[in-house]
Design an enzyme around this catalytic site. Structure first.
Site, short mmCIF file in Angstrom:
data_model
loop_
_atom_site.label_atom_id
_atom_site.label_comp_id
_atom_site.label_asym_id
_atom_site.label_seq_id
_atom_site.Cartn_x
_atom_site.Cartn_y
_atom_site.Cartn_z
N CYS A 117 18.87 0.88 -5.43
CA CYS A 117 18.76 1.23 -6.85
C CYS A 117 19.92 2.09 -7.34
CB CYS A 117 17.43 1.94 -7.12
SG CYS A 117 16.03 0.91 -6.72
N ASN A 147 11.39 -3.12 -12.35
CA ASN A 147 12.50 -2.44 -11.66
C ASN A 147 13.41 -3.51 -11.06
OD1 ASN A 147 14.11 -1.24 -9.68
ND2 ASN A 147 12.56 0.26 -9.09
N HIS A 166 18.01 4.87 -14.07
CA HIS A 166 17.60 3.65 -13.37
C HIS A 166 16.14 3.40 -13.74
CE1 HIS A 166 16.15 0.93 -10.43
NE2 HIS A 166 15.52 1.85 -9.74
N1 COA Z 1 -3.10 -2.72 -8.72
C1 COA Z 1 -4.25 -2.08 -8.53
N2 COA Z 1 -4.39 -1.11 -7.61
C2 COA Z 1 -3.32 -0.79 -6.87
C3 COA Z 1 -2.09 -1.43 -7.02
C4 COA Z 1 -2.00 -2.44 -8.00
N3 COA Z 1 -0.87 -3.11 -8.24
N4 COA Z 1 -1.20 -0.91 -6.15
C5 COA Z 1 -1.87 0.05 -5.46
N5 COA Z 1 -3.14 0.11 -5.90
C6 COA Z 1 -4.23 0.96 -5.42
C7 COA Z 1 -4.02 1.46 -4.02
O1 COA Z 1 -4.43 0.48 -3.09
C8 COA Z 1 -4.89 2.69 -4.01
O2 COA Z 1 -6.22 2.29 -3.80
P1 COA Z 1 -7.20 3.17 -2.90
O3 COA Z 1 -7.29 4.49 -3.60
O4 COA Z 1 -8.45 2.38 -2.92
O5 COA Z 1 -6.54 3.26 -1.56
C9 COA Z 1 -4.79 3.22 -5.42
O6 COA Z 1 -4.28 2.13 -6.22
C10 COA Z 1 -3.85 4.40 -5.55
O7 COA Z 1 -2.69 4.08 -4.83
P2 COA Z 1 -1.49 5.07 -4.79
O8 COA Z 1 -0.37 4.44 -4.02
O9 COA Z 1 -1.95 6.42 -4.38
O10 COA Z 1 -1.15 5.10 -6.34
P3 COA Z 1 -0.10 5.95 -7.10
O11 COA Z 1 -0.76 6.70 -8.16
O12 COA Z 1 0.82 6.69 -6.18
O13 COA Z 1 0.76 4.82 -7.81
C11 COA Z 1 2.90 3.77 -7.55
C12 COA Z 1 1.48 3.88 -7.04
C13 COA Z 1 3.65 2.81 -6.67
C14 COA Z 1 2.87 3.21 -8.97
C15 COA Z 1 3.54 5.18 -7.56
O14 COA Z 1 3.41 5.78 -6.30
C16 COA Z 1 4.96 5.17 -7.95
O15 COA Z 1 5.29 4.95 -9.09
N6 COA Z 1 5.88 5.44 -7.00
C17 COA Z 1 7.30 5.34 -7.21
C18 COA Z 1 7.68 3.92 -7.05
C19 COA Z 1 9.08 3.61 -7.47
O16 COA Z 1 9.50 3.98 -8.54
N7 COA Z 1 9.80 2.90 -6.65
C20 COA Z 1 11.13 2.48 -6.90
C21 COA Z 1 12.05 3.59 -6.59
S1 COA Z 1 13.65 3.12 -6.90
#
Ligand code: COA
Length: 333
Positions: free
Chosen positions: A115, A290, A260
């Site tokens: 990224c 993204n 980004h």
């Molecule tokens: N739809 C529905 N539920 C989902 C899901 C989706 N697409 N993806 C994950 N979940 C669920 C998980 O399984 C978890 O369920 P559980 O509580 O039963 O185990 C729950 O949602 C919470 O998951 P978690 O990973 O703790 O959620 P979060 O609040 O951290 O959000 C992201 C997940 C990925 C959106 C978040 O962590 C994020 O934005 N991270 C940065 C990612 C990023 O920007 N990456 C690129 C960097 S360049």
């Protein structure tokens, strides 16, 4: 000392739109979850093999050259930022030559900085121009994520986030030290490599690609979402301030901030921390998700085309991604 000026910008996105409702049909997810956690409403998926990474990069490059009023034969160096090159080797900076009419056997650099690839590329291009080595650099950021994603419920955290597209910039020298790239900063912290990575196929397996490695899912990206989030919201503001200081500017001097496009929640958290008005923050993640190395040039190119970013505006750019890597650029557009 010469500065690197942005002579033109361009972008290309695949025609196929994939909405959150489309993903609901194949993955256990909801539009509400995706919008609330990421801000993404839809993304583009490339129609492969025609819309390859290098093909899309070439379309963005042609648009950037047209905006600059330059010809393909004027380009004397290509830098191609991607983590999804058409082939393991050779890289996309070579393959893109098959879609373009460059003059002579110009050098082709592939950079794989995920990224942060476009920001690293801007620093490279700036350095090449400052040194006098090249005079018309084509910097491309292009990505196909859609074919690498685990599009089942097991991969739902990444499958909903990433998308495909391409952006490009043409950089030329300027003797006006007040325009073009004013400052750059880039960093990496490889101890976090496995927090956001794709393990396979890998030369560390005795046979690079086996049924066993495919069955174990090594070829799908893995992301420790919360960990990435935590680091991103720290590094984005830190590195933007670093470049602002080098350029002798402050956050208040910025006309625009182009982060980004990782995730709307990251963008909002960073904007708040820096005290930048949301009206100055460029965001198109709702349309494209993204797109890794392509996200900054797509967002920048769109904002120029729709008249938001104008010549003379001071633009702050920052990225964070796998590696971990991060960086920023301050540019008088
Ligand atoms: N739809 C529905 N539920 C989902 C899901 C989706 N697409 N993806 C994950 N979940 C669920 C998980 O399984 C978890 O369920 P559980 O509580 O039963 O185990 C729950 O949602 C919470 O998951 P978690 O990973 O703790 O959620 P979060 O609040 O951290 O959000 C992201 C997940 C990925 C959106 C978040 O962590 C994020 O934005 N991270 C940065 C990612 C990023 O920007 N990456 C690129 C960097 S360049």
């Amino acid at each position: 000392m010469l500065n690197a000026k942005i002579a033109g910008l361009g972008h290309y996105v695949p025609k196929q739109v994939v909405t959150n409702a489309d993903l609901e049909k194949i993955i256990d997810t909801t539009d509400a979850w995706i919008v609330e956690r990421t801000g993404i409403k839809e993304r583009r998926w490339a129609d492969v093999p025609e819309e390859s990474t290098s093909f899309m990069g070439a379309q963005a490059a042609k648009a950037a050259l047209a905006q600059a009023g330059l010809q393909e034969s004027d380009v004397d160096c290509v830098i191609f930022a991607t983590l999804s090159s058409d082939y393991f080797f050779p890289g996309s900076a070579c393959v893109v030559q098959n879609f373009m009419e460059f003059s002579g056997n110009i050098p082709a650099y592939d950079i794989r900085i995920q990224c942060s690839g476009f920001v690293y590329g801007l620093q490279m291009a700036d350095s090449f121009i400052k040194s006098g080595l090249y005079k018309c650099i084509l910097l491309i950021g292009a990505e196909i994520q859609s074919t690498s994603l685990n599009k089942t419920t097991a991969g739902r955290d990444t499958a909903v986030i990433f998308g495909d597209g391409a952006g490009a910039a043409v950089l030329i020298p300027s003797e006006n030290e007040k325009e073009g790239i004013l400052a750059t900063s880039v960093h990496a912290e490889g101890k976090y490599a496995k927090e956001l990575w794709c393990e396979g196929p890998t030369p560390l397996d005795k046979v690079r690609m086996t049924l066993e490695s495919i069955e174990s899912g090594k070829h799908f990206p893995y992301m420790n979402g919360r960990y990435v989030f935590k680091h991103a919201v720290t590094r984005f503001p830190e590195v933007l301030k670093e470049s602002l200081e080098k350029a002798g500017k402050t956050v208040d001097d910025l006309d625009w901030f182009i982060p980004h496009q990782a995730n709307l929640r990251i963008t909002e958290a960073v904007g708040n921390q820096l005290g930048i008005s949301p009206a100055k923050v460029i965001s198109n993640i709702h349309k494209y998700g993204n797109t890794t190395a392509a996200s900054i040039p797509i967002a920048w190119s769109e904002a120029v085309l729709d008249g938001r970013i104008k010549r003379g505006d001071l633009v702050g750019i920052a990225a964070f991604g796998a590696g971990f890597t991060w960086g920023s650029v301050i540019v008088r557009y």
